[in-house]
Design a protein around this motif. Sequence first.
Motif, PDB file in Angstrom:
ATOM      1  N   ASN A  92       0.830  -1.208   0.000  1.00 37.51           N
ATOM      2  CA  ASN A  92       0.000   0.000   0.000  1.00 37.51           C
ATOM      3  C   ASN A  92       0.865   1.260   0.000  1.00 37.51           C
ATOM      4  O   ASN A  92       2.090   1.199  -0.039  1.00 37.51           O
ATOM      5  N   ALA A  93       0.217   2.420   0.064  1.00 33.34           N
ATOM      6  CA  ALA A  93       0.931   3.698   0.045  1.00 33.34           C
ATOM      7  C   ALA A  93       1.395   4.125   1.436  1.00 33.34           C
ATOM      8  O   ALA A  93       1.817   5.266   1.611  1.00 33.34           O
ATOM      9  N   GLN A  94       1.305   3.214   2.411  1.00 30.35           N
ATOM     10  CA  GLN A  94       1.867   3.394   3.755  1.00 30.35           C
ATOM     11  C   GLN A  94       1.197   4.502   4.564  1.00 30.35           C
ATOM     12  O   GLN A  94       1.753   4.990   5.555  1.00 30.35           O
ATOM     13  N   ILE A  95       0.007   4.905   4.159  1.00 26.37           N
ATOM     14  CA  ILE A  95      -0.669   5.990   4.868  1.00 26.37           C
ATOM     15  C   ILE A  95      -1.227   5.461   6.184  1.00 26.37           C
ATOM     16  O   ILE A  95      -1.958   4.467   6.209  1.00 26.37           O
ATOM     17  N   TYR A  96      -0.883   6.153   7.271  1.00 27.91           N
ATOM     18  CA  TYR A  96      -1.289   5.719   8.607  1.00 27.91           C
ATOM     19  C   TYR A  96      -2.429   6.615   9.092  1.00 27.91           C
ATOM     20  O   TYR A  96      -2.215   7.692   9.624  1.00 27.91           O
ATOM     21  N   THR A  97      -3.643   6.177   8.861  1.00 26.07           N
ATOM     22  CA  THR A  97      -4.821   6.858   9.405  1.00 26.07           C
ATOM     23  C   THR A  97      -5.729   5.813  10.026  1.00 26.07           C
ATOM     24  O   THR A  97      -5.764   4.658   9.584  1.00 26.07           O
ATOM     25  N   ARG A  98      -6.470   6.214  11.023  1.00 25.10           N
ATOM     26  CA  ARG A  98      -7.237   5.256  11.824  1.00 25.10           C
ATOM     27  C   ARG A  98      -8.742   5.377  11.653  1.00 25.10           C
ATOM     28  O   ARG A  98      -9.481   4.575  12.223  1.00 25.10           O
ATOM     29  N   GLY A  99      -9.216   6.380  10.941  1.00 24.84           N
ATOM     30  CA  GLY A  99     -10.640   6.659  10.933  1.00 24.84           C
ATOM     31  C   GLY A  99     -10.983   7.689  11.979  1.00 24.84           C
ATOM     32  O   GLY A  99     -10.114   8.273  12.627  1.00 24.84           O
ATOM     33  N   ASN A 100     -12.269   7.912  12.134  1.00 27.80           N
ATOM     34  CA  ASN A 100     -12.762   8.889  13.101  1.00 27.80           C
ATOM     35  C   ASN A 100     -13.190   8.182  14.381  1.00 27.80           C
ATOM     36  O   ASN A 100     -13.703   7.057  14.329  1.00 27.80           O
ATOM     37  N   ALA A 101     -12.989   8.829  15.514  1.00 28.35           N
ATOM     38  CA  ALA A 101     -13.381   8.219  16.790  1.00 28.35           C
ATOM     39  C   ALA A 101     -14.843   7.781  16.768  1.00 28.35           C
ATOM     40  O   ALA A 101     -15.199   6.735  17.340  1.00 28.35           O
ATOM     41  N   GLN A 102     -15.695   8.552  16.095  1.00 30.79           N
ATOM     42  CA  GLN A 102     -17.116   8.226  16.073  1.00 30.79           C
ATOM     43  C   GLN A 102     -17.391   6.922  15.340  1.00 30.79           C
ATOM     44  O   GLN A 102     -18.389   6.238  15.623  1.00 30.79           O
ATOM     45  N   ASP A 103     -16.520   6.546  14.404  1.00 32.46           N
ATOM     46  CA  ASP A 103     -16.706   5.265  13.695  1.00 32.46           C
ATOM     47  C   ASP A 103     -16.790   4.114  14.688  1.00 32.46           C
ATOM     48  O   ASP A 103     -17.669   3.239  14.591  1.00 32.46           O
ATOM     49  N   TYR A 104     -15.864   4.099  15.638  1.00 35.30           N
ATOM     50  CA  TYR A 104     -15.795   3.012  16.611  1.00 35.30           C
ATOM     51  C   TYR A 104     -16.900   3.142  17.660  1.00 35.30           C
ATOM     52  O   TYR A 104     -17.466   2.122  18.093  1.00 35.30           O
ATOM     53  N   ASP A 105     -17.234   4.377  18.028  1.00 34.67           N
ATOM     54  CA  ASP A 105     -18.348   4.563  18.955  1.00 34.67           C
ATOM     55  C   ASP A 105     -19.662   4.123  18.314  1.00 34.67           C
ATOM     56  O   ASP A 105     -20.556   3.618  19.000  1.00 34.67           O
ATOM     57  N   ASP A 106     -19.773   4.287  16.996  1.00 32.34           N
ATOM     58  CA  ASP A 106     -20.953   3.769  16.287  1.00 32.34           C
ATOM     59  C   ASP A 106     -21.016   2.249  16.398  1.00 32.34           C
ATOM     60  O   ASP A 106     -22.101   1.672  16.571  1.00 32.34           O
ATOM     61  N   TRP A 107     -19.866   1.573  16.269  1.00 37.56           N
ATOM     62  CA  TRP A 107     -19.859   0.113  16.432  1.00 37.56           C
ATOM     63  C   TRP A 107     -20.380  -0.267  17.813  1.00 37.56           C
ATOM     64  O   TRP A 107     -21.194  -1.186  17.946  1.00 37.56           O
ATOM     65  N   ARG A 108     -19.920   0.445  18.828  1.00 36.56           N
ATOM     66  CA  ARG A 108     -20.362   0.135  20.193  1.00 36.56           C
ATOM     67  C   ARG A 108     -21.871   0.353  20.318  1.00 36.56           C
ATOM     68  O   ARG A 108     -22.574  -0.446  20.939  1.00 36.56           O
ATOM     69  N   GLN A 109     -22.356   1.426  19.693  1.00 33.90           N
ATOM     70  CA  GLN A 109     -23.795   1.697  19.758  1.00 33.90           C
ATOM     71  C   GLN A 109     -24.601   0.659  18.992  1.00 33.90           C
ATOM     72  O   GLN A 109     -25.783   0.451  19.274  1.00 33.90           O
ATOM     73  N   MET A 110     -23.989  -0.034  18.053  1.00 37.08           N
ATOM     74  CA  MET A 110     -24.648  -1.146  17.350  1.00 37.08           C
ATOM     75  C   MET A 110     -24.678  -2.412  18.209  1.00 37.08           C
ATOM     76  O   MET A 110     -25.236  -3.416  17.788  1.00 37.08           O
ATOM     77  N   GLY A 111     -24.028  -2.365  19.361  1.00 37.72           N
ATOM     78  CA  GLY A 111     -23.997  -3.525  20.239  1.00 37.72           C
ATOM     79  C   GLY A 111     -22.659  -4.219  20.305  1.00 37.72           C
ATOM     80  O   GLY A 111     -22.533  -5.260  20.976  1.00 37.72           O
ATOM     81  N   CYS A 112     -21.648  -3.670  19.608  1.00 39.25           N
ATOM     82  CA  CYS A 112     -20.311  -4.275  19.631  1.00 39.25           C
ATOM     83  C   CYS A 112     -19.547  -3.748  20.843  1.00 39.25           C
ATOM     84  O   CYS A 112     -18.666  -2.879  20.725  1.00 39.25           O
ATOM     85  N   GLU A 113     -19.904  -4.275  22.008  1.00 43.36           N
ATOM     86  CA  GLU A 113     -19.257  -3.849  23.255  1.00 43.36           C
ATOM     87  C   GLU A 113     -17.767  -4.169  23.205  1.00 43.36           C
ATOM     88  O   GLU A 113     -17.363  -5.235  22.733  1.00 43.36           O
ATOM     89  N   GLY A 114     -16.972  -3.239  23.701  1.00 44.02           N
ATOM     90  CA  GLY A 114     -15.528  -3.419  23.689  1.00 44.02           C
ATOM     91  C   GLY A 114     -14.849  -2.892  22.450  1.00 44.02           C
ATOM     92  O   GLY A 114     -13.629  -2.991  22.318  1.00 44.02           O
ATOM     93  N   TRP A 115     -15.625  -2.292  21.534  1.00 39.85           N
ATOM     94  CA  TRP A 115     -15.068  -1.797  20.285  1.00 39.85           C
ATOM     95  C   TRP A 115     -15.278  -0.295  20.102  1.00 39.85           C
ATOM     96  O   TRP A 115     -15.127   0.222  18.989  1.00 39.85           O
ATOM     97  N   GLY A 116     -15.648   0.434  21.178  1.00 41.32           N
ATOM     98  CA  GLY A 116     -15.715   1.886  21.098  1.00 41.32           C
ATOM     99  C   GLY A 116     -14.315   2.472  20.977  1.00 41.32           C
ATOM    100  O   GLY A 116     -13.304   1.781  21.149  1.00 41.32           O
ATOM    101  N   PHE A 117     -14.236   3.771  20.698  1.00 41.51           N
ATOM    102  CA  PHE A 117     -12.929   4.379  20.456  1.00 41.51           C
ATOM    103  C   PHE A 117     -12.010   4.252  21.662  1.00 41.51           C
ATOM    104  O   PHE A 117     -10.822   3.936  21.517  1.00 41.51           O
ATOM    105  N   ASP A 118     -12.540   4.472  22.854  1.00 39.09           N
ATOM    106  CA  ASP A 118     -11.690   4.353  24.042  1.00 39.09           C
ATOM    107  C   ASP A 118     -11.211   2.921  24.265  1.00 39.09           C
ATOM    108  O   ASP A 118     -10.182   2.702  24.906  1.00 39.09           O
ATOM    109  N   ASP A 119     -11.943   1.951  23.706  1.00 39.17           N
ATOM    110  CA  ASP A 119     -11.538   0.543  23.816  1.00 39.17           C
ATOM    111  C   ASP A 119     -10.419   0.197  22.846  1.00 39.17           C
ATOM    112  O   ASP A 119      -9.531  -0.601  23.167  1.00 39.17           O
TER     113      ASP A 119
END
Length: 529
Positions: A91-118
């Motif tokens: 790949n082009a070696q770009i290091y980006t992680r997404g937005n914190a809200q992406d992971y908080d959305d996963w947690r709100q979908m019921g994926c406990e343990g996958w929020g941004f702070d997790d």
Amino acid sequence: MPKGYDFIIIGGGSAGSVLAGRLSEDPSVQVLLLEAGGSDRHPFYHLPAGFAKMTKGIGSWGWETVPQRQMQNKIFRYTQAKVIGGGSAINAQIYTRGNAQDYDDWRQMGCEGWGFDDVLPYFRKAEDNGTYENRFHGKGGPLGVSEPRAPLPVCEAYFAAAAALGIPRNMDVNGETQDGVGYYQLTQRNVRRSSAAMAYVAPNRHRKNLTVKLGAQVRRLIVVKGRATGVELIDGTRLYAESEVLLSSGAIGSPRLLQLSGIGPAEHLGSLGIDVIFDQPQVGANLQDHLDLYCISELAGPYSYDRYAKPHWAVIAGLQYIFGRKGPVASSLFETGGFWYADRDARSPDIQFHLGLGTGIEHGVAAMPQGGITLNSCYLRPRSRGTVRVQSANPSKAPLIDPNYLQDPLDREMSIRGLKLTQDILSQSPLAKYILAERLPGPSVTTDQDYFNFICQHSKTSHHCVGTCRMGPDDGAVVDTSLRFNGVEGLRVIDNSIMPTVISSNTNAAAIMIGEKAADMIKAQHGMG
């Protein structure tokens, strides 16, 4: 009885390499890593600019999508890595992680343990960041993360052009806020690529409890009485796992192997003569990807790296790298970009930019005879969903990959808005001394229909496919929140296929995070050190 292992990892890509490195830290367990591709000994795998060669050549399986029904039947080249390290090696070696809200959305979908702070501690754990050590970044991890070493003056002009439109400069898009333009950090150490294999596997090859097999194509998973017990290779060799089989073949490879093993949508598998072991309609569903659009401007002088494509300049580029670790060979060519809004009411940036310091860098992207720059944009939260399906019981046949780009009308609208925004940026006065003229889309593209027609000719994948083995708390999810396969014991899926929704950026850093988090969950379950 063939030799057994405690853990068999299928796929030596970003997540699989992490698992191999982390699980083999416990000397009491035997770990086998199977990679269908080859070694990363070729120097192009290690030079920052080498990705442009590898995504088109020996580093890829050479697969394509099916004709895209919503894009005038356009067929996309769909690069899937064919080398240890997987996407992180080409790949082009770009290091980006997404937005914190992406992971908080996963947690709100019921994926406990996958929020941004997790997940943040696992991003930090992986990092050996050459610039930052703070709440968001760590030092001392296996993965080299560093600043670009070879930016050009046109990059600073791009920042000024964005500022003219009210888009701020952001010194760290993985920090407090994602909004704005800036230099991306890169998965590099000492101006060489830091792939997951170089970070997690190569330093640990001496471990007696870690076995790495390259060119090892898995024919199918072995499932006995509802439990995954091992794998069968193409040559008929059978290998067994005492504890777990860990499938890390990516958002295309993982559902493909599951389906070849009789695990997936029963009706489709039955139609191909594949014996159904477990009916799971979601295996290979929910495919999401970022569609990449581009605006190309011809330059008024040698302001990009295009001139180095000529043989005598290529020699100079090589010398610049050897003696100074600078110049085009030291550049990922897409190390400048940022995040902004197509919809100003969006909860976080919904457009990502990549400024390419040249033209014709990637397959299907036109080169400018006098040299140019490419400003890519992609809509980050597409609603369209596609599929991955095997087309035959024969494992040598490529899968049917259907991202179903632009199926949702909003994706089409926002993609066009993003493309127009790149045109606006490139037309601002700070870039006037550099740019001779916009060549693509060009002045003849004016209406939204014109833009759509242009996109159907000039676009590519962002290589951010996810979602085909969706994680969730519901019965229909492919894996649970510990990434254990629902319905088959002793099997986990650990790669970007488990994402319920695609994150708002490049996806490689997230694959490494998923590998780190999964390794900790596995160690905890099995009482490993």
